[in-house]
Design a protein around this motif. Structure first.
Motif, PDB file in Angstrom:
ATOM      1  N   LEU A 127       3.113   3.096  -9.788  1.00 21.42           N
ATOM      2  CA  LEU A 127       4.075   3.873  -9.006  1.00 21.42           C
ATOM      3  C   LEU A 127       3.844   5.371  -9.190  1.00 21.42           C
ATOM      4  CD1 LEU A 127       7.490   2.015  -9.453  1.00 21.42           C
ATOM      5  CD2 LEU A 127       5.882   1.863  -7.552  1.00 21.42           C
ATOM      6  N   LYS A 128       3.645   5.780 -10.435  1.00 17.10           N
ATOM      7  CA  LYS A 128       3.425   7.198 -10.724  1.00 17.10           C
ATOM      8  C   LYS A 128       2.169   7.700 -10.006  1.00 17.10           C
ATOM      9  CE  LYS A 128       3.168  10.424 -14.643  1.00 17.10           C
ATOM     10  NZ  LYS A 128       1.813  10.978 -14.475  1.00 17.10           N
ATOM     11  N   GLU A 129       1.106   6.906  -9.989  1.00 16.07           N
ATOM     12  CA  GLU A 129      -0.122   7.265  -9.293  1.00 16.07           C
ATOM     13  C   GLU A 129       0.122   7.493  -7.803  1.00 16.07           C
ATOM     14  OE1 GLU A 129      -3.903   7.232  -9.589  1.00 16.07           O
ATOM     15  OE2 GLU A 129      -3.100   8.268 -11.330  1.00 16.07           O
ATOM     16  N   ILE A 130       0.868   6.599  -7.197  1.00 21.78           N
ATOM     17  CA  ILE A 130       1.160   6.701  -5.765  1.00 21.78           C
ATOM     18  C   ILE A 130       2.003   7.942  -5.477  1.00 21.78           C
ATOM     19  CG2 ILE A 130       2.359   5.637  -3.811  1.00 21.78           C
ATOM     20  CD1 ILE A 130      -0.242   4.247  -4.462  1.00 21.78           C
ATOM     21  N   TYR A 131       3.058   8.144  -6.259  1.00 20.94           N
ATOM     22  CA  TYR A 131       3.942   9.294  -6.020  1.00 20.94           C
ATOM     23  C   TYR A 131       3.184  10.615  -6.138  1.00 20.94           C
ATOM     24  CZ  TYR A 131       7.766   5.920  -6.797  1.00 20.94           C
ATOM     25  OH  TYR A 131       8.622   4.846  -6.730  1.00 20.94           O
ATOM     26  N   GLU A 132       2.362  10.720  -7.176  1.00 20.73           N
ATOM     27  CA  GLU A 132       1.638  11.971  -7.397  1.00 20.73           C
ATOM     28  C   GLU A 132       0.607  12.215  -6.294  1.00 20.73           C
ATOM     29  OE1 GLU A 132       2.004  12.389 -12.262  1.00 20.73           O
ATOM     30  OE2 GLU A 132       0.154  11.573 -11.388  1.00 20.73           O
ATOM     31  N   ARG A 133      -0.050  11.165  -5.829  1.00 24.76           N
ATOM     32  CA  ARG A 133      -1.040  11.346  -4.760  1.00 24.76           C
ATOM     33  C   ARG A 133      -0.350  11.737  -3.453  1.00 24.76           C
ATOM     34  NH1 ARG A 133      -4.169  13.413  -2.736  1.00 24.76           N
ATOM     35  NH2 ARG A 133      -6.358  13.020  -2.275  1.00 24.76           N
ATOM     36  N   LEU A 134       0.803  11.176  -3.200  1.00 26.11           N
ATOM     37  CA  LEU A 134       1.545  11.537  -1.994  1.00 26.11           C
ATOM     38  C   LEU A 134       2.037  12.981  -2.059  1.00 26.11           C
ATOM     39  CD1 LEU A 134       3.547   8.236  -1.407  1.00 26.11           C
ATOM     40  CD2 LEU A 134       1.826   9.225   0.121  1.00 26.11           C
ATOM     41  N   GLU A 135       2.464  13.410  -3.228  1.00 19.67           N
ATOM     42  CA  GLU A 135       2.923  14.789  -3.368  1.00 19.67           C
ATOM     43  C   GLU A 135       1.770  15.754  -3.160  1.00 19.67           C
ATOM     44  OE1 GLU A 135       3.821  18.613  -4.936  1.00 19.67           O
ATOM     45  OE2 GLU A 135       2.383  17.236  -5.893  1.00 19.67           O
ATOM     46  N   GLN A 136       0.586  15.401  -3.643  1.00 17.12           N
ATOM     47  CA  GLN A 136      -0.606  16.240  -3.411  1.00 17.12           C
ATOM     48  C   GLN A 136      -0.937  16.321  -1.918  1.00 17.12           C
ATOM     49  OE1 GLN A 136      -3.702  14.517  -5.833  1.00 17.12           O
ATOM     50  NE2 GLN A 136      -2.540  14.812  -7.724  1.00 17.12           N
ATOM     51  N   THR A 137      -0.661  15.254  -1.188  1.00 20.81           N
ATOM     52  CA  THR A 137      -0.932  15.251   0.245  1.00 20.81           C
ATOM     53  C   THR A 137       0.042  16.155   0.989  1.00 20.81           C
ATOM     54  OG1 THR A 137      -1.721  12.966  -0.001  1.00 20.81           O
ATOM     55  CG2 THR A 137      -1.354  13.756   2.239  1.00 20.81           C
ATOM     56  N   GLY A 165       8.877  16.752  -0.470  1.00 22.00           N
ATOM     57  CA  GLY A 165       7.887  15.950  -1.180  1.00 22.00           C
ATOM     58  C   GLY A 165       7.972  16.142  -2.685  1.00 22.00           C
ATOM     59  N   ASP A 166       8.159  17.384  -3.119  1.00 22.01           N
ATOM     60  CA  ASP A 166       8.340  17.661  -4.550  1.00 22.01           C
ATOM     61  C   ASP A 166       9.558  16.909  -5.086  1.00 22.01           C
ATOM     62  OD1 ASP A 166       6.169  19.332  -4.611  1.00 22.01           O
ATOM     63  OD2 ASP A 166       7.332  21.178  -4.473  1.00 22.01           O
ATOM     64  N   ARG A 167      10.647  16.967  -4.319  1.00 22.75           N
ATOM     65  CA  ARG A 167      11.880  16.303  -4.744  1.00 22.75           C
ATOM     66  C   ARG A 167      11.683  14.795  -4.864  1.00 22.75           C
ATOM     67  NH1 ARG A 167      15.842  13.324  -2.963  1.00 22.75           N
ATOM     68  NH2 ARG A 167      14.974  13.178  -0.860  1.00 22.75           N
ATOM     69  N   LEU A 168      11.016  14.210  -3.882  1.00 20.31           N
ATOM     70  CA  LEU A 168      10.777  12.769  -3.902  1.00 20.31           C
ATOM     71  C   LEU A 168       9.940  12.368  -5.113  1.00 20.31           C
ATOM     72  CD1 LEU A 168      10.061  12.126  -0.115  1.00 20.31           C
ATOM     73  CD2 LEU A 168      11.995  11.227  -1.422  1.00 20.31           C
ATOM     74  N   MET A 169       8.910  13.151  -5.427  1.00 17.86           N
ATOM     75  CA  MET A 169       8.103  12.820  -6.591  1.00 17.86           C
ATOM     76  C   MET A 169       8.928  12.896  -7.868  1.00 17.86           C
ATOM     77  SD  MET A 169       4.635  14.574  -8.154  1.00 17.86           S
ATOM     78  CE  MET A 169       5.581  15.933  -8.857  1.00 17.86           C
ATOM     79  N   ARG A 170       9.716  13.960  -8.016  1.00 18.68           N
ATOM     80  CA  ARG A 170      10.540  14.101  -9.222  1.00 18.68           C
ATOM     81  C   ARG A 170      11.518  12.947  -9.359  1.00 18.68           C
ATOM     82  NH1 ARG A 170      10.950  19.484  -7.414  1.00 18.68           N
ATOM     83  NH2 ARG A 170      13.075  19.092  -6.719  1.00 18.68           N
ATOM     84  N   GLU A 171      12.183  12.600  -8.275  1.00 18.14           N
ATOM     85  CA  GLU A 171      13.170  11.515  -8.336  1.00 18.14           C
ATOM     86  C   GLU A 171      12.500  10.176  -8.608  1.00 18.14           C
ATOM     87  OE1 GLU A 171      15.865  11.397  -5.075  1.00 18.14           O
ATOM     88  OE2 GLU A 171      16.754  13.351  -5.542  1.00 18.14           O
ATOM     89  N   GLY A 172      11.322   9.981  -7.988  1.00 20.19           N
ATOM     90  CA  GLY A 172      10.607   8.736  -8.211  1.00 20.19           C
ATOM     91  C   GLY A 172      10.176   8.580  -9.660  1.00 20.19           C
TER      92      GLY A 172
END
Length: 207
Positions: free
Chosen positions: A178-188, A154-161
């Motif tokens: 997009l940034k909002e979605i990626y960060e919320r998913l990483e928090q999950t 998940g960390d990797r996906l957020m960084r790449e996104g």
């Protein structure tokens, strides 16, 4: 109604399993929202219903802890596991809500991969809770290790996104969404790891 064991105690293990099963259903629905042909926001009401069901189970655990004197694990551990599993469901519901109020009508590869990570993580949480109910503590470790590995993904996906956003900037509002979605998913995915950390602590106490 609170489930009771033969000893007339609240069956906390059963409640935790119910919560994990509900959260896995939420993750599977979230994956459908990311993989489906219709806008993700159209899944919001279904996911919100599951989120409300999760809240109800968590409330039953709170109530049970106030009712009984003896618990199968430390009260703090039971409560933390219940709260953190609820956080996972809350995270998925909050993400779908963003698709709604930010009017995002699509998903992309990063979001789809995140949804797979969440389904796998939630399945490991469920399997770990089932083992916990049988006091098979050492076997839980395999699942906590996998959840930790998935959190790293998940960390990797957020960084790449986010790297892709800054490497190929588009409309600022689009990029912000997009940034909002990626960060919320990483928090999950972080919340999934929180469950794994509590489970690891329980294993150390009782194995």
């Amino acid at each position: 109604m609170l489930p009771f064991s033969k000893k007339n105690d609240v069956d906390f293990f059963n409640l935790l399993i119910q919560s994990a099963e509900n959260t896995l259903k939420g993750a599977q629905l979230f994956r459908s929202a990311m993989m489906g042909d219709r806008p993700p926001a159209t899944y919001y009401e279904q996911l919100r219903e599951l989120e409300h069901k999760g809240d109800s189970i968590t409330h039953q655990i709170y109530k049970g802890l106030n009712l009984v004197f003896m618990t199968p694990l430390d009260r703090e551990d039971i409560l933390e596991m219940a709260v953190k599993v609820d956080d996972v469901m809350d995270g998925m519901e909050a993400t779908i809500a963003r698709f709604d109020y930010m009017q995002i009508g699509f998903s992309n590869g990063v979001m789809k991969q995140f949804s797979e990570v969440l389904v796998e993580s939630c399945d490991h949480i469920l399997q770990a809770f089932k083992l916990l109910s049988k006091k098979k503590y050492l076997q839980i470790r395999e699942h906590t290790i996998q959840i930790n590995s998935l959190e790293n993904e998940g960390d990797r996906l957020m960084r790449e996104g986010i790297r892709e956003i800054f490497s190929n900037p588009k409309d600022p509002y689009h990029d912000f969404k997009l940034k909002e979605i990626y960060e919320r998913l990483e928090q999950t995915t972080d919340a999934c790891e929180d469950v794994a950390d509590i489970l690891a602590s329980v294993v150390l106490k009782y194995a």
